[in-house]
Design an enzyme around this catalytic site. Structure first.
Site, mmCIF file in Angstrom:
data_model
loop_
_atom_site.group_PDB
_atom_site.id
_atom_site.type_symbol
_atom_site.label_atom_id
_atom_site.label_comp_id
_atom_site.label_asym_id
_atom_site.label_seq_id
_atom_site.Cartn_x
_atom_site.Cartn_y
_atom_site.Cartn_z
ATOM 1 N N HIS A 165 75.138 20.015 44.924
ATOM 2 C CA HIS A 165 76.184 20.936 45.353
ATOM 3 C C HIS A 165 76.709 21.693 44.145
ATOM 4 O O HIS A 165 76.437 21.326 42.991
ATOM 5 C CB HIS A 165 77.315 20.200 46.077
ATOM 6 C CG HIS A 165 77.902 19.039 45.343
ATOM 7 N ND1 HIS A 165 78.681 19.183 44.234
ATOM 8 C CD2 HIS A 165 77.819 17.703 45.562
ATOM 9 C CE1 HIS A 165 79.051 17.994 43.804
ATOM 10 N NE2 HIS A 165 78.545 17.077 44.588
HETATM 11 P P1 TYD Z 1 79.769 13.404 47.257
HETATM 12 O O1 TYD Z 1 80.268 14.796 47.050
HETATM 13 O O2 TYD Z 1 78.622 13.245 48.199
HETATM 14 O O3 TYD Z 1 79.441 12.726 45.861
HETATM 15 P P2 TYD Z 1 78.398 13.247 44.732
HETATM 16 O O4 TYD Z 1 79.017 14.454 44.081
HETATM 17 O O5 TYD Z 1 78.241 12.113 43.793
HETATM 18 O O6 TYD Z 1 77.120 13.607 45.398
HETATM 19 O O7 TYD Z 1 81.004 12.516 47.761
HETATM 20 C C1 TYD Z 1 80.799 11.285 48.435
HETATM 21 C C2 TYD Z 1 81.937 11.073 49.431
HETATM 22 O O8 TYD Z 1 83.172 10.880 48.748
HETATM 23 C C3 TYD Z 1 82.124 12.259 50.370
HETATM 24 O O9 TYD Z 1 82.399 11.727 51.663
HETATM 25 C C4 TYD Z 1 83.368 12.940 49.839
HETATM 26 C C5 TYD Z 1 84.153 11.803 49.200
HETATM 27 N N1 TYD Z 1 84.975 12.202 48.050
HETATM 28 C C6 TYD Z 1 86.361 12.140 48.158
HETATM 29 O O10 TYD Z 1 86.925 11.801 49.212
HETATM 30 N N2 TYD Z 1 87.126 12.443 47.076
HETATM 31 C C7 TYD Z 1 86.572 12.840 45.899
HETATM 32 O O11 TYD Z 1 87.299 13.107 44.915
HETATM 33 C C8 TYD Z 1 85.131 12.936 45.802
HETATM 34 C C9 TYD Z 1 84.462 13.384 44.542
HETATM 35 C C10 TYD Z 1 84.378 12.602 46.909
#
Ligand code: TYD
Length: 133
Positions: free
Chosen positions: A49
């Protein structure tokens, strides 16, 4: 490419080592949020992303992983494998994380609160945003 590796000063003595990150000083933004990633798996990939607004510094507190960084024109690979090196990622950078070592722990300092609306999770949408197509 809107990223850079930041070398952090290590305060070390016979008791161990310490690194400090301060908003607006060796961290270039005010810190609104800290989160961490642990219990990672070598065969799993994360990220995939970009962010419209968010700036981050990522530190591999323990272990290692590889970041793929993409500005819509070129892709670069960066290994994070030291607790005294921070990876700064600015706005509009696609990132993927892979090749996690067992037990890798990442600490992430973020310039904004969590807001799913400022994520770009579709690579084609990202390319359109940055290349203006
Ligand atoms: P995700 O964006 O998939 O993590 P990465 O960047 O490692 O791929 O996030 C995983 C889950 O955590 C998703 O359901 C969103 C949640 N999340 C939060 O609630 N708060 C946060 O600060 C972050 C970074 C993620």
């Amino acid at each position: 490419m809107n990223y850079k590796i930041i070398d952090m000063k290590v305060f070390g003595d016979e008791r161990g080592k310490l690194v400090s990150l301060e908003g607006g000083m060796n961290c270039p933004f005010e810190i609104k949020r800290v989160y961490y990633i642990f219990d990672t798996m070598p065969d799993q990939e994360r990220g995939k992303h970009a962010h419209k607004e968010l700036e981050q510094i990522i530190v591999a507190i323990d272990g290692a992983c590889q970041f793929v960084l993409d500005d819509g024109k070129t892709r670069e690979e960066v290994w994070l494998n030291r607790p005294d090196k921070g990876l700064y990622i600015g706005k509009n950078m696609w990132r993927e994380m892979r090749h996690f070592s067992y037990g890798c722990k990442l600490m992430i300092l973020a310039s904004t609160h969590y807001d799913e609306k400022e994520y770009i999770r579709d690579y084609d949408v990202f390319l359109n945003e940055v290349n203006g197509k």
